[in-house]
Design a protein around this motif. Structure first.
Motif, mmCIF file in Angstrom:
data_model
loop_
_atom_site.group_PDB
_atom_site.id
_atom_site.type_symbol
_atom_site.label_atom_id
_atom_site.label_comp_id
_atom_site.label_asym_id
_atom_site.label_seq_id
_atom_site.Cartn_x
_atom_site.Cartn_y
_atom_site.Cartn_z
ATOM 1 N N ASP A 116 0.836 -1.202 0.000
ATOM 2 C CA ASP A 116 0.000 0.000 0.000
ATOM 3 C C ASP A 116 0.873 1.256 0.000
ATOM 4 O OD1 ASP A 116 -2.533 -1.401 0.138
ATOM 5 O OD2 ASP A 116 -1.953 -1.941 2.177
ATOM 6 N N GLU A 120 1.264 4.098 -3.019
ATOM 7 C CA GLU A 120 1.129 5.548 -2.775
ATOM 8 C C GLU A 120 2.298 6.291 -3.415
ATOM 9 O OE1 GLU A 120 -1.328 7.279 -1.394
ATOM 10 O OE2 GLU A 120 -2.531 5.563 -0.778
ATOM 11 N N LYS A 129 0.226 5.226 -11.230
ATOM 12 C CA LYS A 129 0.030 3.927 -10.593
ATOM 13 C C LYS A 129 0.041 2.807 -11.643
ATOM 14 C CE LYS A 129 -3.484 1.256 -8.168
ATOM 15 N NZ LYS A 129 -3.761 0.397 -9.321
ATOM 16 N N ASN A 150 -6.021 3.247 4.493
ATOM 17 C CA ASN A 150 -4.698 3.215 3.857
ATOM 18 C C ASN A 150 -4.554 2.090 2.838
ATOM 19 O OD1 ASN A 150 -3.809 5.373 5.441
ATOM 20 N ND2 ASN A 150 -3.246 4.015 7.109
ATOM 21 N N VAL A 152 -4.921 0.130 -0.485
ATOM 22 C CA VAL A 152 -5.157 0.455 -1.892
ATOM 23 C C VAL A 152 -5.747 -0.781 -2.570
ATOM 24 C CG1 VAL A 152 -4.079 1.205 -4.059
ATOM 25 C CG2 VAL A 152 -3.173 2.032 -1.865
#
Length: 161
Positions: A116, A120, A129, A150, A152
């Motif tokens: 995660d 970011e 991404k 938090n 993803v």
């Protein structure tokens, strides 16, 4: 996996070196090199949630890696010669491990937030991404997995059906 359109069109791919209880990735890694793609693997920093994706030079390069206390092969901390994916052209695709997944794209990892946090960082890279695919066993697909703000979500989960 190797017939997947996202895999076919990707040039820079990050993939985990599988542990015994995970989908085995060795043949995928060999295929990445066979197809002339660039291959990146995780290097985890213990006592943190920081992870880098470092470039492998060949499938055989894996045998030169150090074994961590978690029994994971990864480049050693003093290995500064390898390209980090975000220091260069970013990544097109990341294959992700996990303990459990739901059909909404939520992933239960091992609790440290490495992927995660890395995603970011990817979102701040000029290339953006990468597409994310989790490799799972059918038994790992759940109704739901616990998530926090938090976490993803992953784009796709591949598993045998």
């Amino acid at each position: 996996v190797i017939d997947h359109p996202k895999y076919q069109e990707s040039k820079r791919i990050a993939i985990f070196l599988s542990m015994p209880d995970e989908v085995q990735t060795e043949e995928i890694i060999k295929n990445i090199f066979k197809q002339g793609k660039e291959c990146f693997i995780p290097r985890y920093k213990p006592q943190s949630n920081h992870m880098d994706m470092l470039k492998l030079s060949s499938a055989e390069d894996i045998s030169s890696l150090a074994l961590t206390s978690w029994n994971i092969l990864q480049p050693s901390d003093d290995d500064s010669a390898r390209e980090e994916a975000l220091a260069g052209g970013g990544l097109d695709l990341i294959f992700m491990p996990g303990l459990g997944f739901d059909k909404k794209g939520n992933r239960l990892g091992r609790g440290k937030g490495y992927y995660d946090t890395y995603l970011e960082r990817c979102m701040k890279h000029p290339c953006g991404k990468p597409y994310t695919i989790a490799l799972a066993f059918r038994e790992q697909i759940c109704e739901s997995v616990p998530v926090t703000e938090n976490d993803v979500p992953i784009d796709e989960i591949l598993y045998e059906d």
